[in-house]
Design a protein around this motif. Structure first.
Motif, PDB file in Angstrom:
ATOM      1  N   ASN A  75      19.154 -49.659 -10.389  1.00  0.00           N
ATOM      2  CA  ASN A  75      18.009 -49.649 -11.306  1.00  0.00           C
ATOM      3  C   ASN A  75      16.713 -49.196 -10.643  1.00  0.00           C
ATOM      4  N   PHE A  76      16.812 -48.470  -9.535  1.00  0.00           N
ATOM      5  CA  PHE A  76      15.611 -47.970  -8.855  1.00  0.00           C
ATOM      6  C   PHE A  76      15.376 -46.526  -9.264  1.00  0.00           C
ATOM      7  N   ARG A  77      14.358 -46.313 -10.074  1.00  0.00           N
ATOM      8  CA  ARG A  77      13.995 -44.983 -10.569  1.00  0.00           C
ATOM      9  C   ARG A  77      15.219 -44.308 -11.195  1.00  0.00           C
ATOM     10  N   SER A  78      15.627 -43.130 -10.673  1.00  0.00           N
ATOM     11  CA  SER A  78      16.767 -42.430 -11.278  1.00  0.00           C
ATOM     12  C   SER A  78      18.112 -42.998 -10.834  1.00  0.00           C
ATOM     13  N   CYS A  79      18.099 -43.947  -9.906  1.00  0.00           N
ATOM     14  CA  CYS A  79      19.344 -44.514  -9.357  1.00  0.00           C
ATOM     15  C   CYS A  79      19.770 -45.724 -10.190  1.00  0.00           C
ATOM     16  N   LYS A  80      20.591 -45.489 -11.211  1.00  0.00           N
ATOM     17  CA  LYS A  80      21.034 -46.591 -12.056  1.00  0.00           C
ATOM     18  C   LYS A  80      21.973 -47.514 -11.279  1.00  0.00           C
ATOM     19  N   SER A  81      22.965 -46.933 -10.641  1.00  0.00           N
ATOM     20  CA  SER A  81      23.892 -47.722  -9.826  1.00  0.00           C
ATOM     21  C   SER A  81      24.676 -46.762  -8.936  1.00  0.00           C
ATOM     22  N   LEU A  82      24.459 -46.843  -7.639  1.00  0.00           N
ATOM     23  CA  LEU A  82      25.185 -45.953  -6.747  1.00  0.00           C
ATOM     24  C   LEU A  82      25.286 -46.540  -5.356  1.00  0.00           C
ATOM     25  N   GLU A  83      26.239 -46.023  -4.610  1.00  0.00           N
ATOM     26  CA  GLU A  83      26.475 -46.414  -3.226  1.00  0.00           C
ATOM     27  C   GLU A  83      26.288 -45.191  -2.354  1.00  0.00           C
ATOM     28  N   VAL A  84      25.555 -45.351  -1.251  1.00  0.00           N
ATOM     29  CA  VAL A  84      25.252 -44.226  -0.359  1.00  0.00           C
ATOM     30  C   VAL A  84      25.727 -44.575   1.047  1.00  0.00           C
ATOM     31  N   PRO A  85      26.822 -43.961   1.524  1.00  0.00           N
ATOM     32  CA  PRO A  85      27.244 -44.182   2.914  1.00  0.00           C
ATOM     33  C   PRO A  85      26.294 -43.470   3.866  1.00  0.00           C
ATOM     34  N   ASP A 114      13.449 -43.562  -0.533  1.00  0.00           N
ATOM     35  CA  ASP A 114      12.447 -44.586  -0.838  1.00  0.00           C
ATOM     36  C   ASP A 114      13.094 -45.962  -1.021  1.00  0.00           C
ATOM     37  N   ALA A 115      14.280 -45.984  -1.612  1.00  0.00           N
ATOM     38  CA  ALA A 115      15.001 -47.256  -1.785  1.00  0.00           C
ATOM     39  C   ALA A 115      15.403 -47.839  -0.436  1.00  0.00           C
ATOM     40  N   ILE A 116      15.820 -46.975   0.494  1.00  0.00           N
ATOM     41  CA  ILE A 116      16.167 -47.429   1.847  1.00  0.00           C
ATOM     42  C   ILE A 116      14.941 -48.020   2.534  1.00  0.00           C
ATOM     43  N   HIS A 117      13.815 -47.341   2.399  1.00  0.00           N
ATOM     44  CA  HIS A 117      12.580 -47.863   2.989  1.00  0.00           C
ATOM     45  C   HIS A 117      12.216 -49.199   2.354  1.00  0.00           C
ATOM     46  N   TRP A 118      12.372 -49.299   1.042  1.00  0.00           N
ATOM     47  CA  TRP A 118      11.971 -50.517   0.336  1.00  0.00           C
ATOM     48  C   TRP A 118      12.798 -51.728   0.753  1.00  0.00           C
ATOM     49  N   VAL A 119      14.089 -51.563   0.931  1.00  0.00           N
ATOM     50  CA  VAL A 119      14.923 -52.718   1.273  1.00  0.00           C
ATOM     51  C   VAL A 119      14.583 -53.243   2.664  1.00  0.00           C
ATOM     52  N   ALA A 158       5.479 -54.250  -3.576  1.00  0.00           N
ATOM     53  CA  ALA A 158       5.627 -54.501  -5.020  1.00  0.00           C
ATOM     54  C   ALA A 158       5.905 -53.198  -5.760  1.00  0.00           C
ATOM     55  N   LEU A 159       6.873 -53.221  -6.651  1.00  0.00           N
ATOM     56  CA  LEU A 159       7.242 -52.059  -7.461  1.00  0.00           C
ATOM     57  C   LEU A 159       6.546 -52.139  -8.813  1.00  0.00           C
ATOM     58  N   ASP A 160       6.172 -50.974  -9.348  1.00  0.00           N
ATOM     59  CA  ASP A 160       5.575 -50.971 -10.681  1.00  0.00           C
ATOM     60  C   ASP A 160       6.573 -50.441 -11.695  1.00  0.00           C
ATOM     61  N   LYS A 161       6.136 -50.285 -12.924  1.00  0.00           N
ATOM     62  CA  LYS A 161       7.057 -49.925 -14.011  1.00  0.00           C
ATOM     63  C   LYS A 161       7.769 -48.602 -13.751  1.00  0.00           C
ATOM     64  N   GLY A 162       7.072 -47.653 -13.131  1.00  0.00           N
ATOM     65  CA  GLY A 162       7.682 -46.363 -12.860  1.00  0.00           C
ATOM     66  C   GLY A 162       8.830 -46.420 -11.878  1.00  0.00           C
ATOM     67  N   ASP A 163       8.967 -47.518 -11.132  1.00  0.00           N
ATOM     68  CA  ASP A 163      10.058 -47.668 -10.168  1.00  0.00           C
ATOM     69  C   ASP A 163      11.310 -48.269 -10.799  1.00  0.00           C
ATOM     70  N   PHE A 164      11.232 -48.691 -12.051  1.00  0.00           N
ATOM     71  CA  PHE A 164      12.364 -49.311 -12.735  1.00  0.00           C
ATOM     72  C   PHE A 164      13.009 -48.293 -13.668  1.00  0.00           C
ATOM     73  N   CYS A 165      14.313 -48.059 -13.475  1.00  0.00           N
ATOM     74  CA  CYS A 165      15.042 -47.188 -14.401  1.00  0.00           C
ATOM     75  C   CYS A 165      15.069 -47.829 -15.786  1.00  0.00           C
ATOM     76  N   ASP A 166      15.390 -49.124 -15.828  1.00  0.00           N
ATOM     77  CA  ASP A 166      15.345 -49.912 -17.060  1.00  0.00           C
ATOM     78  C   ASP A 166      14.401 -51.082 -16.803  1.00  0.00           C
ATOM     79  N   PRO A 167      13.228 -51.111 -17.449  1.00  0.00           N
ATOM     80  CA  PRO A 167      12.248 -52.179 -17.162  1.00  0.00           C
ATOM     81  C   PRO A 167      12.730 -53.571 -17.537  1.00  0.00           C
TER      82      PRO A 167
END
Length: 577
Positions: free
Chosen positions: A11-21, A41-46, A51-60
């Motif tokens: 649910n991070f921006r365009s990443c609804k659900s994925l795994e990245v090796p 950006d998701a790797i950096h965030w974890v 704090a994430l804003d609305k634009g960072d949520f694929c589904d708010p």
């Protein structure tokens, strides 16, 4: 060595659900707006959450969650932590050095304070279970100790701000600090005296404070005592330490024609990018590939090849590779095949995005090979065959083929019929020396989720197609062809034997039926034996190919190509992939 093994993003921006090796050197390949930067950006965030804003949520209405899988948390790494840090993390470290944690933010209106951290208990004490544990005490600080702030080189739209301003988040500041290592004894010893002198003059408790500060304190204390008797004012001007000083570093460029220093922000994007990559290159040279460091610092780069000529791109690729072989883990997004070496093709993540699924990462070549082929020796051979195919990673469709004539002429034929190039329509050609390796590579690319087709000679059907279960040994059309084969002629599964059968015209119906069966499985068979027969050329050399291309440029397709209907049908079949 401690590094990220993979991340799961939800649910991070365009990443609804994925795994990245992830590996030590991880290219992310994809078209514009596919989501490559979102993954970084998701790797950096974890690791270093904000704090994430609305634009960072694929589904708010759903939470954002990123899970990190860490490998290499060995005893040596744990020994490098303080006792309290080690105590915080040990319950979550497996016997194999694996460690798993995740962060999530429940809604867009949340602040940094309500971002939750959970860790998976891999080494439970007696009576405890393996489970996710909420908000483990002190673990966040331990994670940031293990994974310090990454070096980030962003896309060029913010290059002027990033490269030209003095701030501790700038690429230049990070790279200068990394190259010079302000924590090194040789640096801190030289800076200690002047920094201490500044502190003595500017700090509230300095021994030799400036007279102007003392005057200010005296006047302010006098005024405040009218309202709050007993309070004393002391002006304090903080002095940065060595790390802060280098982190604020920037670059000035001196034009030798004028000897005037210029801010890098006044230069073009090409110059700015070149300076960034030059510092990365220098950092690679400064970092020993035989380092004894047990942890890897993360490097995140968006399109390192931008504005650079091919030789410079190769230099950057080698520099990043060198970094990944010392104490750095390099993850970068790229649009250039030049940024991916042959050895890196199996470990490259191909990123795609669809309206329904959002950003997705295709199965990597290395996993697809392991899934399709059990034998390790065959895996190595197949990987070697695929290691000349970096163009595959940058395409949506792949045509596998045998023979050099196809490689030279299919692009020209396709453009003549469609008016577009193969590259425009995102079709990659991958040639093989013979047809034996085509079926396995077909299955591997299909397992990766690629749209793949193959182009083979007629003899392929009488051996390779049967061995790879594309046709049945007892297929009546196979049996009929064998019955019509002339004794004494070359065997059917040899090129000249299959061509001999086609030339005699006694099995046209059977060959056409087999052609249709193969086509339904993604294989186009040259029914006259080989491509040269259909084109009407005699040679298989550069001279014959050049002459055919000249004829194709100057004349109508139908007047040049012997089997114009058949070849046109092939092109339309490719175009309909």
């Amino acid at each position: 060595m401690l590094k990220l093994q993979k991340v799961e993003i939800q649910n991070f921006r365009s990443c609804k659900s994925l795994e990245v090796p992830l590996s030590s050197f991880t290219p992310l390949v994809g078209y514009n707006n596919a989501g490559k930067s979102n993954i970084m950006d998701a790797i950096h965030w974890v690791l270093h959450h904000g704090a994430l804003d609305k634009g960072d949520f694929c589904d708010p209405d759903e939470r954002v969650m990123v899970t990190a899988y860490v490998d290499g948390l060995s005893e040596e790494v744990l020994d490098g932590l303080s006792d309290i840090r080690r105590e915080r993390i040990e319950p979550f470290v497996g016997d194999d050095g694996h460690f798993r944690f995740r962060r999530y933010q429940p809604d867009p209106s949340g602040t940094k304070g309500n971002i939750e951290l959970e860790a998976y208990r891999l080494s439970p004490a007696e009576g405890e279970e393996q489970e996710w544990v909420e908000s483990p005490t002190g673990l966040n600080k331990t994670i940031q100790t293990l994974f310090p702030e990454p070096i980030e080189v962003r896309a060029m739209e913010d290059a002027a701000e990033d490269i030209g301003k003095s701030k501790d988040t700038s690429t230049i500041g990070q790279l200068i600090a990394e190259v010079l290592n302000p924590g090194a004894e040789s640096v801190t010893d030289r800076l200690q005296n002047p920094i201490q002198a500044l502190q003595d003059r500017l700090s509230a408790d300095g021994d030799e404070r400036l007279e102007a500060l003392d005057d200010l304190d005296e006047g302010a204390t006098e005024k405040v005592s009218e309202y709050f008797p007993g309070l004393e004012i002391k002006t304090h001007i903080p002095v940065p330490d060595a790390q802060d000083l280098f982190g604020d570093g920037t670059i000035r460029v001196i034009d030798k024609t004028s000897d005037e220093p210029r801010n890098v922000s006044s230069m073009g994007h090409g110059a700015q990018r070149s300076i960034q990559m030059a510092l990365v290159h220098h950092l690679a040279e400064q970092s020993s590939t035989e380092t004894e460091a047990d942890t890897a610092k993360l490097v995140l780069i968006d399109e390192p090849e931008l504005y650079l000529h091919p030789q410079a791109v190769e230099s950057v690729r080698k520099s990043l590779k060198d970094l990944s072989e010392s104490h750095y883990q390099v993850i970068f997004a790229t649009h250039s095949p030049l940024m991916i070496g042959e050895d890196d093709i199996p470990y490259t993540n191909v990123v795609r995005k669809s309206t329904i699924e959002g950003t997705k990462v295709r199965k990597r070549v290395v996993e697809a090979v392991e899934e399709v082929i059990e034998d390790k020796a065959s895996q190595r051979k197949t990987l070697f065959n695929l290691q000349n195919g970096s163009r595959v990673l940058f395409s949506d469709k792949v045509l596998l083929m045998e023979g050099k004539t196809e490689d030279r002429l299919i692009p020209r034929l396709y453009e003549k019929v469609t008016g577009s190039t193969l590259q425009e329509n995102r079709i990659a050609l991958v040639g093989f020396d013979g047809s034996g390796g085509i079926p396995k590579c077909y299955d591997i690319l299909d397992t990766m989720g690629m749209n793949v087709r193959a182009l083979v000679d007629l003899d392929f059907m009488f051996l390779d197609a049967i061995h790879n279960d594309l046709l049945d040994e007892e297929d009546p059309h196979i049996q009929s062809c064998r019955g019509k084969h002339v004794d004494g002629a070359p065997v059917l599964h040899a090129s000249d034997g299959a061509t001999h059968l086609a030339d005699r015209g006694v099995a046209e119906t059977e060959i056409q039926r087999l052609h249709e069966k193969m086509k339904r499985q993604g294989y186009w068979v040259w029914t006259d034996g080989a491509i040269e027969k259909h084109l009407g050329i005699d040679g298989k050399d550069e001279s014959a190919w050049a002459e055919f291309n000249e004829q194709l440029k100057e004349n109508d397709f139908e007047n040049v190509v012997e089997d114009s209907d058949g070849v046109r049908a092939l092109v339309e079949w490719l175009d309909d992939m």
